[in-house]
Design a protein around this motif. Structure first.
Motif, PDB file in Angstrom:
ATOM      1  N   UNK A   1      29.557  21.999 -45.438  1.00  0.00           N
ATOM      2  CA  UNK A   1      30.456  21.329 -46.383  1.00  0.00           C
ATOM      3  C   UNK A   1      31.617  22.261 -46.736  1.00  0.00           C
ATOM      4  N   UNK A   2      32.397  22.619 -45.739  1.00  0.00           N
ATOM      5  CA  UNK A   2      33.423  23.655 -45.917  1.00  0.00           C
ATOM      6  C   UNK A   2      34.478  23.252 -46.950  1.00  0.00           C
ATOM      7  N   UNK A   3      34.998  22.024 -46.846  1.00  0.00           N
ATOM      8  CA  UNK A   3      36.055  21.591 -47.771  1.00  0.00           C
ATOM      9  C   UNK A   3      35.535  21.540 -49.201  1.00  0.00           C
ATOM     10  N   UNK A   4      34.314  21.054 -49.374  1.00  0.00           N
ATOM     11  CA  UNK A   4      33.735  20.968 -50.710  1.00  0.00           C
ATOM     12  C   UNK A   4      33.511  22.363 -51.291  1.00  0.00           C
ATOM     13  N   UNK A   5      33.039  23.272 -50.487  1.00  0.00           N
ATOM     14  CA  UNK A   5      32.787  24.622 -50.977  1.00  0.00           C
ATOM     15  C   UNK A   5      34.095  25.319 -51.359  1.00  0.00           C
ATOM     16  N   UNK A   6      35.165  25.037 -50.624  1.00  0.00           N
ATOM     17  CA  UNK A   6      36.479  25.548 -51.012  1.00  0.00           C
ATOM     18  C   UNK A   6      36.938  24.910 -52.323  1.00  0.00           C
ATOM     19  N   UNK A   7      36.663  23.628 -52.480  1.00  0.00           N
ATOM     20  CA  UNK A   7      37.048  22.922 -53.712  1.00  0.00           C
ATOM     21  C   UNK A   7      36.318  23.479 -54.917  1.00  0.00           C
ATOM     22  N   UNK A   8      35.030  23.769 -54.762  1.00  0.00           N
ATOM     23  CA  UNK A   8      34.236  24.282 -55.888  1.00  0.00           C
ATOM     24  C   UNK A   8      34.834  25.558 -56.453  1.00  0.00           C
ATOM     25  N   UNK A   9      35.442  26.335 -55.593  1.00  0.00           N
ATOM     26  CA  UNK A   9      35.983  27.623 -56.016  1.00  0.00           C
ATOM     27  C   UNK A   9      37.226  27.499 -56.887  1.00  0.00           C
ATOM     28  N   UNK A  10      37.865  26.324 -56.913  1.00  0.00           N
ATOM     29  CA  UNK A  10      39.094  26.175 -57.701  1.00  0.00           C
ATOM     30  C   UNK A  10      38.885  25.334 -58.959  1.00  0.00           C
ATOM     31  N   UNK A  11      37.650  24.897 -59.212  1.00  0.00           N
ATOM     32  CA  UNK A  11      37.373  24.102 -60.418  1.00  0.00           C
ATOM     33  C   UNK A  11      37.273  25.040 -61.617  1.00  0.00           C
ATOM     34  N   UNK A  12      38.082  24.832 -62.649  1.00  0.00           N
ATOM     35  CA  UNK A  12      37.964  25.681 -63.849  1.00  0.00           C
ATOM     36  C   UNK A  12      36.577  25.554 -64.466  1.00  0.00           C
ATOM     37  N   UNK A  13      36.073  26.647 -64.984  1.00  0.00           N
ATOM     38  CA  UNK A  13      34.713  26.670 -65.518  1.00  0.00           C
ATOM     39  C   UNK A  13      34.495  25.612 -66.590  1.00  0.00           C
ATOM     40  N   UNK A  14      35.512  25.357 -67.415  1.00  0.00           N
ATOM     41  CA  UNK A  14      35.347  24.412 -68.518  1.00  0.00           C
ATOM     42  C   UNK A  14      35.290  22.953 -68.060  1.00  0.00           C
ATOM     43  N   UNK A  15      35.536  22.708 -66.760  1.00  0.00           N
ATOM     44  CA  UNK A  15      35.502  21.347 -66.229  1.00  0.00           C
ATOM     45  C   UNK A  15      34.327  21.125 -65.276  1.00  0.00           C
ATOM     46  N   UNK A  16      33.400  22.033 -65.255  1.00  0.00           N
ATOM     47  CA  UNK A  16      32.321  22.003 -64.276  1.00  0.00           C
ATOM     48  C   UNK A  16      31.034  21.423 -64.850  1.00  0.00           C
ATOM     49  N   UNK A  17      30.456  20.476 -64.119  1.00  0.00           N
ATOM     50  CA  UNK A  17      29.128  19.943 -64.405  1.00  0.00           C
ATOM     51  C   UNK A  17      28.265  20.094 -63.161  1.00  0.00           C
ATOM     52  N   UNK A  18      26.948  20.006 -63.334  1.00  0.00           N
ATOM     53  CA  UNK A  18      26.027  20.029 -62.201  1.00  0.00           C
ATOM     54  C   UNK A  18      25.077  18.844 -62.310  1.00  0.00           C
ATOM     55  N   UNK A  19      24.651  18.361 -61.157  1.00  0.00           N
ATOM     56  CA  UNK A  19      23.813  17.164 -61.104  1.00  0.00           C
ATOM     57  C   UNK A  19      22.911  17.223 -59.885  1.00  0.00           C
ATOM     58  N   UNK A  20      21.912  16.342 -59.883  1.00  0.00           N
ATOM     59  CA  UNK A  20      21.078  16.196 -58.687  1.00  0.00           C
ATOM     60  C   UNK A  20      21.452  14.965 -57.872  1.00  0.00           C
ATOM     61  N   UNK A  21      21.892  13.883 -58.513  1.00  0.00           N
ATOM     62  CA  UNK A  21      22.022  12.571 -57.868  1.00  0.00           C
ATOM     63  C   UNK A  21      20.691  12.181 -57.229  1.00  0.00           C
ATOM     64  N   UNK A  22      19.606  12.657 -57.827  1.00  0.00           N
ATOM     65  CA  UNK A  22      18.270  12.383 -57.301  1.00  0.00           C
ATOM     66  C   UNK A  22      18.011  10.868 -57.275  1.00  0.00           C
ATOM     67  N   UNK A  23      17.285  10.438 -56.245  1.00  0.00           N
ATOM     68  CA  UNK A  23      16.489  11.202 -55.283  1.00  0.00           C
ATOM     69  C   UNK A  23      17.247  11.624 -54.023  1.00  0.00           C
ATOM     70  N   UNK A  24      18.568  11.569 -54.065  1.00  0.00           N
ATOM     71  CA  UNK A  24      19.382  11.869 -52.899  1.00  0.00           C
ATOM     72  C   UNK A  24      19.898  13.309 -52.947  1.00  0.00           C
TER      73      UNK A  24
END
Length: 279
Positions: A207-230
């Protein structure tokens, strides 16, 4: 809509990491039906530091269930909407019921709604893009009326989603769930103050493009999720996901960003509490 292997075993329990909030999961799709089922899932999550979860609806039955589930356990909150691929079902009766559900105090977001340009033409009963657009606009208005965050599903639809948000005017609070776009889109989200929620896909090595995108997200705008069960994180991709797996994603993200996992846990939890107005 994503494959989950019924034959693969569930991932092992990770080392605890606290505090965490699963910003987007589907407890019903994880097999929960009763209050006891919900409690069992959130107990497993709590044992590794996940203090709360937001269970998401993608059709009307799921919206009814999610709103009930949020009353069964104080660690569970809900979001209600019709998934863009199911936008054909957004008739007047569905709108009226979603309006009532969205106003409930433990329903903390309108979602998941948005645009999906991947499934039309592949999925026989997928809503046409024009129908998706109309439904997305209605959900935007609903989020504004109830004063709750808009949770966006965006699959291969950056331009379409941005066009609707520009035309309708974005609500005060916007969450791009399971962010899967590139760094340019991440910068657009940052410029508008929109939350970016990262799932297990950020751990996928391809997931190269996504991993590059993650690096530019400001910390105050970051959330984490599972989208489980996927979207179970690496190295358990394809196995059933659940909220207890969230530490795997956060540690993978921490490695990617070269930041302490405990720091990211604190940051994303603070962001989730603020965004959803919970805690």
């Amino acid at each position: 809509m994503w494959a989950v292997s019924a034959k693969r075993e569930s991932p092992p329990v990770p080392e605890p990491l606290a505090p965490l909030i699963d910003a987007h999961t589907h407890l019903d799709a994880c097999g929960a039906e009763t209050a006891a089922d919900v409690t069992a899932i959130v107990d497993r999550a709590a044992a590794v530091g996940v203090q709360a979860v937001v269970t998401i609806a993608d059709d009307l039955d799921a919206a009814r269930w999610a709103a009930r589930a949020a009353d069964w356990d104080p660690r569970v909150y809900a979001a209600v909407a019709l998934h863009p691929t199911r936008a054909d079902a957004l008739d007047d009766a569905a709108k009226a019921e979603l309006e009532v559900l969205a106003a409930r105090p433990r329903v903390v977001a309108v979602g998941e709604t948005g645009m999906d340009m991947y499934w039309p033409g592949k999925l026989a009963d997928c809503a046409d893009p024009a129908v998706q657009r109309e439904a997305f606009a209605w959900h935007i208005d609903l989020a504004k009326r109830v004063g709750k965050p808009l949770m966006i599903h965006n699959r291969d639809a950056d331009d379409e989603v941005l066009d609707v948000l520009a035309a309708e005017g974005a609500p005060e609070s916007v969450i791009f769930h399971c962010f899967s776009s590139d760094a340019a889109m991440a910068r657009t989200c940052a410029a508008n103050g929109w939350m970016v929620s990262l799932s297990g896909t950020v751990s996928f090595r391809n997931a190269h493009a996504l991993r590059e995108a993650a690096a530019v997200v400001p910390a105050e705008l970051l959330l984490v999720e599972t989208d489980a069960p996927f979207l179970t994180p690496h190295p358990f991709r394809g196995a059933p996901n659940e909220s207890y797996c969230l530490p795997y994603t956060v540690r993978a993200l921490a490695d990617l960003l070269d930041r302490p996992a405990a720091e990211l846990a604190e940051i994303t939890t603070t962001n989730a509490l603020r965004t959803y107005g919970i805690g």
